[in-house]
Scaffold this motif. Structure first.
Motif, PDB file in Angstrom:
ATOM      1  N   THR A 223      -6.577  17.982   8.530  1.00  0.00           N
ATOM      2  CA  THR A 223      -7.504  16.854   8.613  1.00  0.00           C
ATOM      3  C   THR A 223      -6.755  15.589   8.999  1.00  0.00           C
ATOM      4  O   THR A 223      -5.598  15.394   8.610  1.00  0.00           O
ATOM      5  N   CYS A 224      -7.406  14.722   9.771  1.00  0.00           N
ATOM      6  CA  CYS A 224      -6.792  13.482  10.258  1.00  0.00           C
ATOM      7  C   CYS A 224      -7.791  12.340  10.099  1.00  0.00           C
ATOM      8  O   CYS A 224      -8.865  12.372  10.718  1.00  0.00           O
ATOM      9  N   ASN A 225      -7.456  11.355   9.300  1.00  0.00           N
ATOM     10  CA  ASN A 225      -8.370  10.248   9.048  1.00  0.00           C
ATOM     11  C   ASN A 225      -7.627   8.922   8.964  1.00  0.00           C
ATOM     12  O   ASN A 225      -6.420   8.884   8.708  1.00  0.00           O
ATOM     13  N   VAL A 226      -8.379   7.845   9.169  1.00  0.00           N
ATOM     14  CA  VAL A 226      -7.860   6.486   9.035  1.00  0.00           C
ATOM     15  C   VAL A 226      -8.585   5.798   7.888  1.00  0.00           C
ATOM     16  O   VAL A 226      -9.805   5.929   7.752  1.00  0.00           O
ATOM     17  N   ILE A 227      -7.843   5.086   7.072  1.00  0.00           N
ATOM     18  CA  ILE A 227      -8.441   4.213   6.063  1.00  0.00           C
ATOM     19  C   ILE A 227      -8.316   2.792   6.570  1.00  0.00           C
ATOM     20  O   ILE A 227      -7.211   2.263   6.722  1.00  0.00           O
ATOM     21  N   SER A 228      -9.450   2.168   6.862  1.00  0.00           N
ATOM     22  CA  SER A 228      -9.464   0.800   7.353  1.00  0.00           C
ATOM     23  C   SER A 228      -9.573  -0.139   6.156  1.00  0.00           C
ATOM     24  O   SER A 228     -10.637  -0.254   5.533  1.00  0.00           O
ATOM     25  N   ALA A 229      -8.478  -0.785   5.820  1.00  0.00           N
ATOM     26  CA  ALA A 229      -8.424  -1.621   4.624  1.00  0.00           C
ATOM     27  C   ALA A 229      -8.908  -3.036   4.912  1.00  0.00           C
ATOM     28  O   ALA A 229      -8.601  -3.614   5.959  1.00  0.00           O
ATOM     29  N   GLY A 230      -9.672  -3.593   3.960  1.00  0.00           N
ATOM     30  CA  GLY A 230     -10.027  -5.003   4.009  1.00  0.00           C
ATOM     31  C   GLY A 230      -8.911  -5.838   3.407  1.00  0.00           C
ATOM     32  O   GLY A 230      -7.743  -5.433   3.415  1.00  0.00           O
ATOM     33  N   TYR A 231      -9.259  -6.998   2.872  1.00  0.00           N
ATOM     34  CA  TYR A 231      -8.252  -7.854   2.246  1.00  0.00           C
ATOM     35  C   TYR A 231      -7.719  -7.167   0.994  1.00  0.00           C
ATOM     36  O   TYR A 231      -8.468  -6.856   0.069  1.00  0.00           O
ATOM     37  N   ILE A 232      -6.415  -6.905   0.974  1.00  0.00           N
ATOM     38  CA  ILE A 232      -5.753  -6.266  -0.154  1.00  0.00           C
ATOM     39  C   ILE A 232      -4.768  -7.264  -0.766  1.00  0.00           C
ATOM     40  O   ILE A 232      -3.868  -7.752  -0.085  1.00  0.00           O
ATOM     41  N   GLU A 233      -4.960  -7.537  -2.040  1.00  0.00           N
ATOM     42  CA  GLU A 233      -4.124  -8.517  -2.716  1.00  0.00           C
ATOM     43  C   GLU A 233      -2.801  -7.886  -3.164  1.00  0.00           C
ATOM     44  O   GLU A 233      -2.669  -6.670  -3.245  1.00  0.00           O
ATOM     45  N   ALA A 234      -1.842  -8.756  -3.465  1.00  0.00           N
ATOM     46  CA  ALA A 234      -0.546  -8.341  -4.003  1.00  0.00           C
ATOM     47  C   ALA A 234       0.242  -7.479  -3.025  1.00  0.00           C
ATOM     48  O   ALA A 234       0.834  -6.464  -3.392  1.00  0.00           O
ATOM     49  N   THR A 235       0.248  -7.869  -1.756  1.00  0.00           N
ATOM     50  CA  THR A 235       1.103  -7.248  -0.756  1.00  0.00           C
ATOM     51  C   THR A 235       1.875  -8.349  -0.036  1.00  0.00           C
ATOM     52  O   THR A 235       1.604  -9.540  -0.218  1.00  0.00           O
ATOM     53  N   ASN A 236       2.810  -7.945   0.820  1.00  0.00           N
ATOM     54  CA  ASN A 236       3.579  -8.927   1.595  1.00  0.00           C
ATOM     55  C   ASN A 236       2.972  -9.190   2.970  1.00  0.00           C
ATOM     56  O   ASN A 236       3.609  -9.814   3.818  1.00  0.00           O
TER      57      ASN A 236
ATOM     58  N   MET B 259      -0.790 -17.100   2.732  1.00  0.00           N
ATOM     59  CA  MET B 259      -2.160 -17.099   2.249  1.00  0.00           C
ATOM     60  C   MET B 259      -2.448 -18.381   1.453  1.00  0.00           C
ATOM     61  O   MET B 259      -1.734 -18.708   0.508  1.00  0.00           O
ATOM     62  N   THR B 260      -3.502 -19.096   1.844  1.00  0.00           N
ATOM     63  CA  THR B 260      -3.911 -20.300   1.125  1.00  0.00           C
ATOM     64  C   THR B 260      -5.043 -19.961   0.160  1.00  0.00           C
ATOM     65  O   THR B 260      -5.717 -18.942   0.295  1.00  0.00           O
ATOM     66  N   ASP B 261      -5.267 -20.843  -0.811  1.00  0.00           N
ATOM     67  CA  ASP B 261      -6.354 -20.630  -1.761  1.00  0.00           C
ATOM     68  C   ASP B 261      -7.704 -20.594  -1.051  1.00  0.00           C
ATOM     69  O   ASP B 261      -8.574 -19.783  -1.387  1.00  0.00           O
ATOM     70  N   ASP B 262      -7.888 -21.473  -0.063  1.00  0.00           N
ATOM     71  CA  ASP B 262      -9.165 -21.510   0.669  1.00  0.00           C
ATOM     72  C   ASP B 262      -9.388 -20.219   1.446  1.00  0.00           C
ATOM     73  O   ASP B 262     -10.503 -19.680   1.470  1.00  0.00           O
ATOM     74  N   ARG B 263      -8.340 -19.731   2.073  1.00  0.00           N
ATOM     75  CA  ARG B 263      -8.459 -18.484   2.843  1.00  0.00           C
ATOM     76  C   ARG B 263      -8.758 -17.311   1.912  1.00  0.00           C
ATOM     77  O   ARG B 263      -9.585 -16.448   2.222  1.00  0.00           O
ATOM     78  N   ARG B 264      -8.110 -17.266   0.783  1.00  0.00           N
ATOM     79  CA  ARG B 264      -8.365 -16.186  -0.172  1.00  0.00           C
ATOM     80  C   ARG B 264      -9.806 -16.229  -0.654  1.00  0.00           C
ATOM     81  O   ARG B 264     -10.481 -15.197  -0.719  1.00  0.00           O
ATOM     82  N   ARG B 265     -10.301 -17.424  -0.998  1.00  0.00           N
ATOM     83  CA  ARG B 265     -11.692 -17.542  -1.459  1.00  0.00           C
ATOM     84  C   ARG B 265     -12.666 -17.059  -0.391  1.00  0.00           C
ATOM     85  O   ARG B 265     -13.652 -16.377  -0.689  1.00  0.00           O
TER      86      ARG B 265
ATOM     87  N   ILE C 177       0.821  -1.204   0.000  1.00  0.00           N
ATOM     88  CA  ILE C 177       0.000   0.000   0.000  1.00  0.00           C
ATOM     89  C   ILE C 177       0.860   1.261   0.000  1.00  0.00           C
ATOM     90  O   ILE C 177       0.609   2.198  -0.754  1.00  0.00           O
ATOM     91  N   GLY C 178       1.877   1.301   0.840  1.00  0.00           N
ATOM     92  CA  GLY C 178       2.720   2.484   0.929  1.00  0.00           C
ATOM     93  C   GLY C 178       3.374   2.825  -0.392  1.00  0.00           C
ATOM     94  O   GLY C 178       3.407   3.994  -0.805  1.00  0.00           O
TER      95      GLY C 178
END
Length: 242
Positions: free
Chosen positions: A170-183, A189-195, A14-15
């Protein structure tokens, strides 16, 4: 006049995407990381998009945070993107010592880095500046020490906004869900968990680093000047608010 942007944890995931986005808009971008080789390589790669400086900095170290602030000077946008899962225990300490180390690692990486970096650059923030911190959906569910640290990040942000918003910051937080293609998952990460993670979203797709980078861009834009003290959930509907 070009904006000055600081992105902690800007060498990957993300960074890195956030830094690339601001560089493409002709901002002067500073990225930080703890490893000199990674910082130098990333800064060189991102310089193809614009002006990007790499600074080796452990944001949890007060001295290094102060040196970083002195180098950056006046700042238009701060993105606290440093963070991650706690370090694995050595297996050589007692269970309670291992537990303490895990919690210390989570809080240091995901909360203290943001607190110290923001405090160090505070005098360089102007009435048009934005502080944006990257949180996590883990704060809303069984996130363990990592989720607790991200929940604390959002609580701290609310307090920070109350302090800085009267000055126009201004001060805010972005709460990210599952983000692909990161470390983030460190290759676990397993295929079942990703699904399962994709299935719980409403739009049935994983998030991308660009989803977060674009949200950062909006929160740092003139159109978001009346948005402060908020946690913005970017997760495809995996966690909803009302």
């Amino acid at each position: 006049m070009p904006r000055t942007v600081l992105v902690t944890g800007g060498t990957s995931g993300i960074g890195r995407a956030v830094a690339a986005s601001f560089a493409a808009e002709e901002a002067e971008v500073f990225i930080t990381g703890r490893h000199s080789d990674t910082v130098a390589r990333t800064a060189e790669e991102l310089s193809a998009h614009g002006v990007v400086h790499g600074v080796v900095c452990d944001a949890a170290d007060p001295g290094q945070a102060a040196e970083l602030a002195a180098r950056v000077g006046e700042l238009d946008v701060l993105v606290n993107a440093a963070g991650g899962l706690p370090d694995a225990g050595s297996g050589e300490a007692s269970p309670l010592e291992e537990l303490r180390a895990q919690w210390h690692s989570s809080l240091t990486q995901n909360l203290l880095t943001a607190v110290l970096t923001t405090a160090s650059v505070r005098d360089g923030l102007s009435g048009d500046s934005s502080v944006i911190s990257i949180g996590s959906i883990g704060a809303e569910r069984k996130g363990g020490s990592y989720g607790a640290a991200k929940a604390a990040l959002a609580a701290w942000n609310a307090s920070l906004s109350a302090e800085l918003a009267p000055k126009g910051v201004t001060c805010n937080v972005i709460s990210a869900g599952y983000i692909e293609a990161t470390n983030f998952f460190r290759g676990q990460m397993t295929d079942d968990r990703r699904r399962a993670l994709v299935e719980e979203t409403h739009n049935k797709r994983p998030g991308t680093v660009d989803d977060i980078a674009r949200t950062v861009g909006f929160l740092a834009s003139p159109g978001a000047r009346h948005i402060t003290g908020q946690t913005i959930h970017v997760n495809g509907g995996a966690f909803t608010t009302r």
